[in-house]
Scaffold this motif. Sequence first.
Motif, mmCIF file in Angstrom:
data_model
loop_
_atom_site.group_PDB
_atom_site.id
_atom_site.type_symbol
_atom_site.label_atom_id
_atom_site.label_comp_id
_atom_site.label_asym_id
_atom_site.label_seq_id
_atom_site.Cartn_x
_atom_site.Cartn_y
_atom_site.Cartn_z
ATOM 1 N N ASP A 134 50.015 10.189 44.770
ATOM 2 C CA ASP A 134 50.523 9.759 43.409
ATOM 3 C C ASP A 134 50.655 8.538 43.112
ATOM 4 O O ASP A 134 50.853 8.001 41.987
ATOM 5 N N PHE A 135 50.050 7.504 43.928
ATOM 6 C CA PHE A 135 50.454 5.984 43.476
ATOM 7 C C PHE A 135 48.977 5.379 43.548
ATOM 8 O O PHE A 135 48.203 5.885 44.089
ATOM 9 N N LYS A 136 48.785 4.632 42.533
ATOM 10 C CA LYS A 136 47.795 3.651 42.184
ATOM 11 C C LYS A 136 47.613 2.573 43.325
ATOM 12 O O LYS A 136 48.685 2.158 43.558
ATOM 13 N N ARG A 137 46.373 1.958 43.346
ATOM 14 C CA ARG A 137 46.225 0.909 44.481
ATOM 15 C C ARG A 137 47.083 -0.417 43.763
ATOM 16 O O ARG A 137 47.541 -1.094 44.381
ATOM 17 N N THR A 138 46.888 -0.364 42.529
ATOM 18 C CA THR A 138 47.896 -1.644 41.928
ATOM 19 C C THR A 138 49.290 -1.394 42.382
ATOM 20 O O THR A 138 50.108 -2.505 42.589
ATOM 21 N N ASP A 139 49.898 -0.310 42.451
ATOM 22 C CA ASP A 139 51.345 -0.114 42.827
ATOM 23 C C ASP A 139 51.665 -0.550 44.013
ATOM 24 O O ASP A 139 52.590 -1.194 44.461
ATOM 25 N N ILE A 140 50.619 -0.087 45.045
ATOM 26 C CA ILE A 140 50.842 -0.425 46.296
ATOM 27 C C ILE A 140 50.663 -1.938 46.517
ATOM 28 O O ILE A 140 51.462 -2.713 47.432
ATOM 29 N N LYS A 141 49.755 -2.490 45.942
ATOM 30 C CA LYS A 141 49.637 -4.016 45.977
ATOM 31 C C LYS A 141 50.810 -4.650 45.496
ATOM 32 O O LYS A 141 51.112 -5.669 46.147
ATOM 33 N N TRP A 142 51.440 -4.093 44.501
ATOM 34 C CA TRP A 142 52.776 -4.756 43.949
ATOM 35 C C TRP A 142 53.810 -4.788 44.906
ATOM 36 O O TRP A 142 54.646 -5.861 45.360
ATOM 37 N N LEU A 143 53.819 -3.635 45.580
ATOM 38 C CA LEU A 143 54.904 -3.440 46.635
ATOM 39 C C LEU A 143 54.679 -4.129 47.934
ATOM 40 O O LEU A 143 55.465 -4.947 48.279
ATOM 41 N N CYS A 144 53.341 -4.349 48.202
ATOM 42 C CA CYS A 144 53.039 -5.314 49.283
ATOM 43 C C CYS A 144 53.509 -6.784 49.012
ATOM 44 O O CYS A 144 54.058 -7.319 50.191
ATOM 45 N N ARG A 145 53.165 -7.338 47.881
ATOM 46 C CA ARG A 145 53.723 -8.488 47.666
ATOM 47 C C ARG A 145 55.372 -8.600 47.611
ATOM 48 O O ARG A 145 55.770 -9.462 48.143
ATOM 49 N N LYS A 146 55.770 -7.697 46.800
ATOM 50 C CA LYS A 146 57.258 -7.624 46.746
ATOM 51 C C LYS A 146 58.071 -7.830 48.226
ATOM 52 O O LYS A 146 58.726 -8.583 48.422
ATOM 53 N N LEU A 147 57.673 -6.908 49.267
ATOM 54 C CA LEU A 147 58.005 -7.000 50.416
ATOM 55 C C LEU A 147 57.394 -8.064 51.512
ATOM 56 O O LEU A 147 57.818 -8.162 52.467
ATOM 57 N N HIS A 148 56.225 -8.684 50.843
ATOM 58 C CA HIS A 148 55.871 -9.836 51.669
ATOM 59 C C HIS A 148 55.292 -9.374 52.869
ATOM 60 O O HIS A 148 55.199 -9.878 53.863
ATOM 61 N N LEU A 149 54.435 -8.240 52.793
ATOM 62 C CA LEU A 149 53.622 -7.702 53.909
ATOM 63 C C LEU A 149 52.349 -8.321 54.285
ATOM 64 O O LEU A 149 51.791 -8.925 53.328
#
Length: 284
Positions: free
Chosen positions: A168-183
Amino acid sequence: MNTYIQNKFNQKFHIFVSKHKLQAILIAISGGQDSICLIRLIEDFQQKYNKKLEITYIYIDHQWTQNSQQQIKHLINIIKKTTKKFIIYQVNQAVNSELKAREIRYNILIKYSIKYKYQYIMTAHTQTDKTETFLQHIIRGTSLNGLTSFNEYRKFNHKVQLYRPLLDFKRTDIKWLCRKLHLPIWSDITNYNYKINRNRLRHELIPYIHKYFNSNIDKRINDFLINSKMENEYVTQNAIKLYLYSRHKTNIALNYNLIYRQHIALQIRTLQIFFFIIQNRILI
């Protein structure tokens, strides 16, 4: 405070685990941002909702690049912090075909799942992967059944199923979360190899469609696939009824006269069911 993506994932995954009463799950990772994000989401979920859930991560290395060993070390360092079991398979056979590589991966995953009694395999496919797969199927020339095969759930056999919680999530959503969580994201150079058709779709065709035709292409294709899935299920259900009604009671045969009077779509689907059942009987 959790983000919208984390809350949505936790709610969805909690329902999934509770519904199927899962005690263990196998998670297939690739090392990219989607997989790293899934690891974080799963670990956060386990700490908050279900500490008894047994989690195993599995990675299949096709050794396409010279730095594949460094990528494995990167994943080991990430998963080492989770204290979870981590399985690594290295494919020694050189495979240039994306389809062949996928077939090898799924064969390994299914065999491992059956051997160690994992009912579900989880992957980090997103809605963007669904869009890419849809376009690939269209270009190859597929049926309605083929178009709608990329779903949240997929049943391999009576023992093993596939689950895609990020669909249900776009790759841009995942990319945003990765940046926010500093993964710690690993940049895989194979994603920029244009000899791989999916990469051309991802970096050239889809951005072109997004810019000049439809800025919300992922959602539009997803809506189309939802409607197509319902139509496909209707045809399939009627084909199953026709197969059961027309099959011979003792011999491996169908009543030609009954099938011939039906719509061509039902005829084709009924024959597909017939040959699928025959093939599985032979294999058994």
